[in-house]
Design a protein around this motif. Sequence first.
Motif, PDB file in Angstrom:
ATOM      1  N   HIS A 167       2.246   8.469   9.764  1.00 56.45           N
ATOM      2  CA  HIS A 167       0.979   7.727   9.783  1.00 56.45           C
ATOM      3  C   HIS A 167       0.363   7.757  11.185  1.00 56.45           C
ATOM      4  N   ILE A 168       1.183   7.549  12.198  1.00 54.92           N
ATOM      5  CA  ILE A 168       0.688   7.570  13.572  1.00 54.92           C
ATOM      6  C   ILE A 168       0.160   8.951  13.932  1.00 54.92           C
ATOM      7  N   MET A 169       0.890   9.985  13.549  1.00 56.27           N
ATOM      8  CA  MET A 169       0.458  11.359  13.832  1.00 56.27           C
ATOM      9  C   MET A 169      -0.901  11.624  13.178  1.00 56.27           C
ATOM     10  N   ASN A 170      -1.066  11.198  11.921  1.00 57.36           N
ATOM     11  CA  ASN A 170      -2.331  11.410  11.231  1.00 57.36           C
ATOM     12  C   ASN A 170      -3.466  10.612  11.866  1.00 57.36           C
ATOM     13  N   LEU A 171      -3.167   9.386  12.296  1.00 58.43           N
ATOM     14  CA  LEU A 171      -4.188   8.585  12.966  1.00 58.43           C
ATOM     15  C   LEU A 171      -4.605   9.225  14.288  1.00 58.43           C
ATOM     16  N   ARG A 172      -3.653   9.778  15.011  1.00 55.47           N
ATOM     17  CA  ARG A 172      -3.984  10.444  16.275  1.00 55.47           C
ATOM     18  C   ARG A 172      -4.944  11.613  16.051  1.00 55.47           C
ATOM     19  N   ARG A 173      -4.739  12.332  14.973  1.00 53.05           N
ATOM     20  CA  ARG A 173      -5.648  13.430  14.666  1.00 53.05           C
ATOM     21  C   ARG A 173      -7.074  12.942  14.436  1.00 53.05           C
ATOM     22  N   LYS A 174      -7.188  11.695  14.012  1.00 56.90           N
ATOM     23  CA  LYS A 174      -8.494  11.159  13.646  1.00 56.90           C
ATOM     24  C   LYS A 174      -9.195  10.416  14.788  1.00 56.90           C
ATOM     25  N   ILE A 175      -8.418   9.840  15.731  1.00 60.96           N
ATOM     26  CA  ILE A 175      -9.057   9.001  16.752  1.00 60.96           C
ATOM     27  C   ILE A 175      -8.825   9.484  18.183  1.00 60.96           C
ATOM     28  N   GLU A 176      -7.976  10.495  18.353  1.00 58.90           N
ATOM     29  CA  GLU A 176      -7.711  10.990  19.702  1.00 58.90           C
ATOM     30  C   GLU A 176      -8.500  12.276  19.968  1.00 58.90           C
ATOM     31  N   THR A 177      -8.994  12.418  21.180  1.00 61.04           N
ATOM     32  CA  THR A 177      -9.655  13.671  21.567  1.00 61.04           C
ATOM     33  C   THR A 177      -8.671  14.823  21.555  1.00 61.04           C
ATOM     34  N   ASP A 178      -7.468  14.570  22.073  1.00 58.90           N
ATOM     35  CA  ASP A 178      -6.393  15.557  22.047  1.00 58.90           C
ATOM     36  C   ASP A 178      -5.152  14.872  21.471  1.00 58.90           C
ATOM     37  N   PRO A 179      -4.879  15.064  20.188  1.00 57.75           N
ATOM     38  CA  PRO A 179      -3.744  14.374  19.567  1.00 57.75           C
ATOM     39  C   PRO A 179      -2.411  14.647  20.240  1.00 57.75           C
ATOM     40  N   ARG A 180      -2.295  15.774  20.940  1.00 58.99           N
ATOM     41  CA  ARG A 180      -1.038  16.086  21.614  1.00 58.99           C
ATOM     42  C   ARG A 180      -0.867  15.292  22.900  1.00 58.99           C
ATOM     43  N   VAL A 225      -4.192   8.964  24.248  1.00 61.23           N
ATOM     44  CA  VAL A 225      -4.482   7.926  25.235  1.00 61.23           C
ATOM     45  C   VAL A 225      -4.746   6.584  24.555  1.00 61.23           C
ATOM     46  N   ARG A 226      -4.905   6.602  23.233  1.00 58.19           N
ATOM     47  CA  ARG A 226      -5.106   5.359  22.488  1.00 58.19           C
ATOM     48  C   ARG A 226      -3.805   4.930  21.795  1.00 58.19           C
ATOM     49  N   LEU A 227      -3.340   5.717  20.853  1.00 55.41           N
ATOM     50  CA  LEU A 227      -2.092   5.420  20.151  1.00 55.41           C
ATOM     51  C   LEU A 227      -0.934   6.005  20.951  1.00 55.41           C
ATOM     52  N   VAL A 228      -0.352   5.158  21.783  1.00 57.52           N
ATOM     53  CA  VAL A 228       0.624   5.617  22.775  1.00 57.52           C
ATOM     54  C   VAL A 228       2.044   5.326  22.297  1.00 57.52           C
ATOM     55  N   THR A 229       2.932   6.278  22.513  1.00 59.01           N
ATOM     56  CA  THR A 229       4.354   6.078  22.225  1.00 59.01           C
ATOM     57  C   THR A 229       5.014   5.317  23.365  1.00 59.01           C
ATOM     58  N   PHE A 272       0.817  -1.207   0.000  1.00 65.23           N
ATOM     59  CA  PHE A 272       0.000   0.000   0.000  1.00 65.23           C
ATOM     60  C   PHE A 272       0.854   1.262   0.000  1.00 65.23           C
ATOM     61  N   ASP A 273       2.049   1.168   0.532  1.00 63.56           N
ATOM     62  CA  ASP A 273       2.881   2.361   0.706  1.00 63.56           C
ATOM     63  C   ASP A 273       4.337   1.959   0.473  1.00 63.56           C
ATOM     64  N   ARG A 274       4.639   1.532  -0.749  1.00 61.65           N
ATOM     65  CA  ARG A 274       5.942   0.935  -1.048  1.00 61.65           C
ATOM     66  C   ARG A 274       7.103   1.917  -0.865  1.00 61.65           C
ATOM     67  N   ALA A 275       6.826   3.213  -0.999  1.00 57.68           N
ATOM     68  CA  ALA A 275       7.888   4.207  -0.876  1.00 57.68           C
ATOM     69  C   ALA A 275       8.129   4.627   0.568  1.00 57.68           C
ATOM     70  N   SER A 276       7.397   4.036   1.502  1.00 57.63           N
ATOM     71  CA  SER A 276       7.463   4.469   2.881  1.00 57.63           C
ATOM     72  C   SER A 276       8.775   4.052   3.542  1.00 57.63           C
ATOM     73  N   THR A 277       9.130   4.771   4.594  1.00 57.97           N
ATOM     74  CA  THR A 277      10.288   4.447   5.418  1.00 57.97           C
ATOM     75  C   THR A 277       9.822   4.343   6.867  1.00 57.97           C
ATOM     76  N   GLU A 278      10.743   3.910   7.734  1.00 56.11           N
ATOM     77  CA  GLU A 278      10.376   3.799   9.143  1.00 56.11           C
ATOM     78  C   GLU A 278       9.948   5.144   9.704  1.00 56.11           C
ATOM     79  N   ARG A 279      10.608   6.226   9.264  1.00 55.18           N
ATOM     80  CA  ARG A 279      10.222   7.547   9.761  1.00 55.18           C
ATOM     81  C   ARG A 279       8.831   7.934   9.267  1.00 55.18           C
ATOM     82  N   ALA A 280       8.433   7.409   8.102  1.00 58.67           N
ATOM     83  CA  ALA A 280       7.090   7.701   7.599  1.00 58.67           C
ATOM     84  C   ALA A 280       6.021   7.097   8.496  1.00 58.67           C
ATOM     85  N   VAL A 281       6.372   6.032   9.224  1.00 55.92           N
ATOM     86  CA  VAL A 281       5.419   5.449  10.166  1.00 55.92           C
ATOM     87  C   VAL A 281       5.003   6.490  11.201  1.00 55.92           C
ATOM     88  N   ASP A 282       5.943   7.322  11.623  1.00 54.96           N
ATOM     89  CA  ASP A 282       5.621   8.376  12.585  1.00 54.96           C
ATOM     90  C   ASP A 282       4.550   9.314  12.025  1.00 54.96           C
TER      91      ASP A 282
END
Length: 234
Positions: A201-214, A217-221, A189-199
């Motif tokens: 994806h996580i940041m974008n997901l937090r914007r979508k599923i977290e009440t406060d992305p900053r 409480v769901r996608l935890v580091t 799905f994302d052949r050009a991606s790198t490990e840093r690109a995962v960050d």
Amino acid sequence: MCAHVLVAEDDEKQAELIRRSLLAEGHTATVVHDGAAALDAARSLGPDLVVLDLMLPVVDGFGVCRALRGGADPEIPVVMLTARSAEDDLLLGLELGADDYMTKPYSPRELMARIRTVLRRSGRGVGTRDDDPVVRAAGISVDPVRHEVRCGGATVDCTPAEFQILLAMAAEPERVFTRRQLLQCTRGFDRASTERAVDVHIMNLRRKIETDPRRPVRLVTVFGVGYKLSGTRP
């Protein structure tokens, strides 16, 4: 989830342990003990997933994986087993297309959990114990059939890569995934991606599923390791 799993393991005791664990999970299993037999079985039986030991006689696991990826069913899921812990060996296995790997010695329960996750991610196998394919965790539901994510009753729009990452994490809540493991979730799905690109994806997901992305409480580091989906199953 009921699947036909091909087990390629030259250690007969280990192979039998895996076979029994698979049967206990409701799967069927075919066991072979060398790489040539693994390729023959894969071609003739068309399994849903291959558990592949790297240190096979005749043809090693690298050769088997390379042949599978160039064969009639190049998307067949592969979970590699290796006694090698060298990073170069693990990276080579992943570069050849392995969907996941485990380093020996391993827990049979963890291996079964990994197999369940890869099967869900690939859409292989047939539901038997639970006709509901939806994966639920931390107040999120991920439907691999409808390709739909819901959070708090609302539909969440995700890119294909984001969806695969969230599906893998929801299947094993509280498991800590490394960036490399999450990167493998996006393969195809994302052949050009790198490990840093995962960050990203996580940041974008937090914007979508977290009440406060900053203050997620769901996608935890998990510092120094990676990320986990935190929360109990609803």
